[in-house]
Design a protein around this motif. Sequence first.
Motif, PDB file in Angstrom:
ATOM      1  N   TRP A 115       4.270   5.462 -74.328  1.00 13.14           N
ATOM      2  CA  TRP A 115       2.850   5.257 -74.587  1.00 13.14           C
ATOM      3  C   TRP A 115       2.243   6.460 -75.281  1.00 13.14           C
ATOM      4  O   TRP A 115       2.391   7.587 -74.833  1.00 13.14           O
ATOM      5  CB  TRP A 115       2.111   4.954 -73.288  1.00 13.14           C
ATOM      6  CG  TRP A 115       2.514   3.642 -72.693  1.00 13.14           C
ATOM      7  CD1 TRP A 115       3.165   3.433 -71.508  1.00 13.14           C
ATOM      8  CD2 TRP A 115       2.315   2.358 -73.277  1.00 13.14           C
ATOM      9  NE1 TRP A 115       3.387   2.095 -71.323  1.00 13.14           N
ATOM     10  CE2 TRP A 115       2.873   1.407 -72.395  1.00 13.14           C
ATOM     11  CE3 TRP A 115       1.722   1.907 -74.458  1.00 13.14           C
ATOM     12  CZ2 TRP A 115       2.860   0.036 -72.651  1.00 13.14           C
ATOM     13  CZ3 TRP A 115       1.698   0.546 -74.730  1.00 13.14           C
ATOM     14  CH2 TRP A 115       2.263  -0.376 -73.833  1.00 13.14           C
ATOM     15  N   THR A 172       2.081   2.472 -78.764  1.00 13.65           N
ATOM     16  CA  THR A 172       3.299   3.224 -78.464  1.00 13.65           C
ATOM     17  C   THR A 172       3.636   4.128 -79.644  1.00 13.65           C
ATOM     18  O   THR A 172       3.175   3.927 -80.766  1.00 13.65           O
ATOM     19  CB  THR A 172       4.481   2.275 -78.200  1.00 13.65           C
ATOM     20  OG1 THR A 172       4.659   1.410 -79.336  1.00 13.65           O
ATOM     21  CG2 THR A 172       4.250   1.442 -76.962  1.00 13.65           C
ATOM     22  N   LYS A 206       9.419   1.865 -73.785  1.00  7.82           N
ATOM     23  CA  LYS A 206       8.112   2.089 -74.395  1.00  7.82           C
ATOM     24  C   LYS A 206       7.650   3.517 -74.094  1.00  7.82           C
ATOM     25  O   LYS A 206       7.706   3.956 -72.947  1.00  7.82           O
ATOM     26  CB  LYS A 206       7.069   1.104 -73.859  1.00  7.82           C
ATOM     27  CG  LYS A 206       7.408  -0.370 -74.074  1.00  7.82           C
ATOM     28  CD  LYS A 206       7.265  -0.763 -75.531  1.00  7.82           C
ATOM     29  CE  LYS A 206       7.580  -2.227 -75.727  1.00  7.82           C
ATOM     30  NZ  LYS A 206       7.455  -2.623 -77.156  1.00  7.82           N
TER      31      LYS A 206
END
Length: 267
Positions: free
Chosen positions: A258, A189, A256
């Motif tokens: 990515w 992340t 999150k």
Amino acid sequence: MSSIDSPFVDDRVCWQPRFPRSCRSTGQRLPALLFLTFLLVGLAGCGSTDGSHGYADQPPTNRTALVAWQEWTRFGRSTVVYGGAANGYTNRPGMNEHSEPLNSRVGDYWGSCGHPEWNGRTSGRPWSGAFVSWVMTRSGVSQSAFPPAGRHGQYLMSLYDRDHGGRGASFALHAPNEYAPKEGDLVCTGTAGPTWRYADSRTARRRIDNTVSHCDVVTGVRGGFVHAVGGNVKNSVTMSLYPVDSRGRLANTPGKLWMMVVENRAT
């Protein structure tokens, strides 16, 4: 090649909710609780051939994934489920980095990066990068293929250089929408997503170093989730379950962003 310990804990991941005393609040939380029940029961059946073991009782076959899985097992199997109504749900806590034996083990992780004097009680020293480096070294990956470093950005820049330096690199960097992670890979992340992907080399290296936040080692992909183990998560060695799409690629996960998937070709 370093030896790999055989798994020694037979403990399935179980959901143990704490029900509130208020009937009204229980009714309000019932849909989410039912979702969690079905989710975790379904996960418990994945990866089991005879129905007698939970999903986490089957060790991975990839060497890198196995080392990470063993550390997770050793320290209590702390587990967090992401996605849907279960997002951020901590299935169970693990051993804390400030207490033994994890405190000393963190020193081993740092030792793989040249800092054995640091451990779980060393304030201001996030050890998730050191954990990844230790896992790679422990699983037999050479330092020329994966240069160990305490910072994720440092080893990722090195892997980027090798990946773009010609054929034969042991690790390949992919944007999250380009590649479906498998056992032994890294899922990372960041604060800016995959902005590095089509930038020139100098800009890409800078963005990787400045924006990466965390990387986990993938230990399995089943039940609609990537199962990935990381250090310094919930102050322990923790498995996170991240949802994937129909192609097996990382799906949008609340909280999150990515940045990349690192394909492990070494093990």
